[in-house]
Design an enzyme around this catalytic site. Structure first.
Site, PDB file in Angstrom:
ATOM      1  CG  HIS A 138       3.969   2.130   6.814  1.00  0.00           C
ATOM      2  ND1 HIS A 138       3.790   0.782   6.991  1.00  0.00           N
ATOM      3  CD2 HIS A 138       3.663   2.364   5.502  1.00  0.00           C
ATOM      4  CE1 HIS A 138       3.399   0.228   5.848  1.00  0.00           C
ATOM      5  NE2 HIS A 138       3.306   1.160   4.935  1.00  0.00           N
ATOM      6  CG  HIS A 182       6.953   0.278   2.125  1.00  0.00           C
ATOM      7  ND1 HIS A 182       6.589   0.323   0.792  1.00  0.00           N
ATOM      8  CD2 HIS A 182       5.805   0.394   2.824  1.00  0.00           C
ATOM      9  CE1 HIS A 182       5.272   0.475   0.712  1.00  0.00           C
ATOM     10  NE2 HIS A 182       4.774   0.525   1.929  1.00  0.00           N
ATOM     11  CB  SER A 183      12.051  -2.709  -1.481  1.00  0.00           C
ATOM     12  OG  SER A 183      13.225  -2.268  -0.853  1.00  0.00           O
ATOM     13  CD  GLU A 227       4.674  -3.176   2.447  1.00  0.00           C
ATOM     14  OE1 GLU A 227       4.584  -2.561   3.514  1.00  0.00           O
ATOM     15  OE2 GLU A 227       3.839  -3.059   1.539  1.00  0.00           O
TER      16      GLU A 227
HETATM   17  C1  GLA Z   1       1.590  -0.005   2.519  1.00  0.00           C
HETATM   18  C2  GLA Z   1       0.152   0.128   2.753  1.00  0.00           C
HETATM   19  C3  GLA Z   1      -0.476   0.848   1.613  1.00  0.00           C
HETATM   20  C4  GLA Z   1       0.185   2.173   1.382  1.00  0.00           C
HETATM   21  C5  GLA Z   1       1.645   1.972   1.208  1.00  0.00           C
HETATM   22  C6  GLA Z   1       2.362   3.291   1.098  1.00  0.00           C
HETATM   23  O1  GLA Z   1       1.902  -0.946   1.612  1.00  0.00           O
HETATM   24  O2  GLA Z   1      -0.490  -1.100   2.971  1.00  0.00           O
HETATM   25  O3  GLA Z   1      -1.838   1.036   1.868  1.00  0.00           O
HETATM   26  O4  GLA Z   1      -0.053   3.010   2.474  1.00  0.00           O
HETATM   27  O5  GLA Z   1       2.172   1.271   2.270  1.00  0.00           O
HETATM   28  O6  GLA Z   1       1.757   4.162   0.210  1.00  0.00           O
END
Ligand code: GLA
Length: 378
Positions: A140, A213-214, A343
């Protein structure tokens, strides 16, 4: 007696006037709370910049709250089947809590959503190194991704209230090449559509994969898990991952596997047959990059349904497998699988997977993607 009656009448008239004026006061206040448009409150500051919490209200009085810290969606509230209003998006109570590095609640993710394997990639013959913030991988956007910066915000208060967030990620920031100018527009329609438009331009070729990332819980109560939510994803294929959640590069059919959501299915029905739970990229059944419906999610408890539309080729379905109660929402701990993410994105690790659709943005090109979440009652 006559005097008494007269006094009684006088007192009552006064009481009536007082109560009318009180009602008026309430009446002028309550429409103001639900008035269509945008309001903002001060939410503190960080990095020497002011942080605000914006509330976008539509004609129905439904509300979307967004902060310019991390472009974070803090709440999206609308009535359930019984008329009780609650938020379907998980949010924390204060900026202070967001500064404790929660796992990306509601955040705007960039420069690259999800993982880049080995925290490195090669582009035009040069190797670029990123921070390894998830084992040996980069997740991310790195240590200080777009979810941890303060964005410049401007308000559009017309027929559809909208918030525009701007951020320039400098050449070399988090190891990525090129100055990347990003503009994200969040709007809330009168039909309860949350529309997110992502735009970016660069002065050097760079990978870009922006998402939001909701975490959703359609019941509006994190006391409930999301295992009874019914999900449909228009994806006949998915990208299997290794033990560190990096795609192996294969594109596999979902048929006969727990990944088959082509017909509506409880998220919990096959989850125990997936190691760790769902945290996978689905290859959407789309032939082009037009805005199309790609998933539906529903919950019989609240009677709410959500439709997901996107121009993107992929969808990361994540079942909150790392939620451990460390963070809470209005006093309730956010436990294992009490929220899920859908997402919209390009595939994880694309910069190292030449067969995946390219995520490289070149100078002169315009990055433009749109994602829409729409809530209605079943
Ligand atoms: C994304 C990733 C997950 C996790 C989340 C945050 O969805 O794919 O593995 O890292 O972000 O915790």
């Amino acid at each position: 007696m006559k005097q008494l009656a007269c006094n009684f009448l006088f007192v009552n008239i006064i009481l009536l006037i007082v109560s009318c004026s009180n009602n008026n006061h309430a009446a002028t206040n309550s429409p103001a709370i639900n008035k269509k448009g945008i309001t903002k409150i001060n939410w503190g500051n960080t990095d020497g910049k002011d942080v605000f919490l914006y509330t976008l209200t539509n004609a129905k009085g439904d509300e979307l709250k967004i902060s310019n810290y991390g472009g974070t969606i803090n709440a999206w509230s609308m009535p359930d089947r019984k008329g009780n209003k609650s938020s379907v998006i998980i949010g924390l109570d204060s900026l202070k809590n967001y500064l404790q590095n929660p796992p990306y609640f509601g955040a705007l993710i960039g420069r690259y959503g999800n993982r880049i394997g080995g925290a490195k990639f090669s582009l035009d013959g040069k190797e670029y190194h990123l921070a390894a913030n998830n084992g040996k991988n980069s997740l991310h956007g790195g240590l200080k991704g777009f979810d941890k910066v303060v964005w410049d915000a401007s308000i559009i208060n017309d027929s559809t209230p909208a918030l525009i967030l701007n951020y320039t990620s400098k050449d070399g920031e988090e190891g990525y090449p090129g100055n990347l100018k990003v503009a994200v527009k969040y709007s809330l329609s009168d039909d309860d559509e949350l529309i997110i438009e992502y735009n970016a331009e660069t002065d050097k070729a760079t990978p870009v994969n922006l998402t939001n990332h909701s975490y959703f819980n359609l019941t509006g109560d994190v006391g409930n898990t999301i295992l009874d939510h019914i999900l449909m994803i228009k994806a006949s294929f998915y990208t299997p991952v290794d033990s560190t959640l990096i795609p192996t590069g294969e594109i596999k059919s979902v048929t006969g596997t727990p990944f088959d959501f082509t017909k509506p299915k409880r998220t919990g029905s096959d989850i125990n047959n997936v190691k760790g739970g769902y945290d996978h990229n689905f290859v959407l059944n789309k032939k082009d990059s037009s805005l199309q419906i790609v998933a539906t999610l529903s919950d019989s408890l609240s009677g709410r349904k959500m439709e997901v539309f996107t121009t993107e080729p992929g969808l990361q379905f994540y079942t909150g497998n790392f939620l451990d109660g460390k963070f809470g929402v209005t006093g309730k701990p956010l436990k294992f699988r009490t929220a899920l993410c859908l997402e919209t994105q390009h595939f994880p690790d694309s910069p190292n997977k030449p067969k995946f659709p390219s995520t490289i943005l070149k100078p002169g090109e315009k990055y433009h993607t749109v994602t829409k979440y729409k809530i209605s009652l079943l």
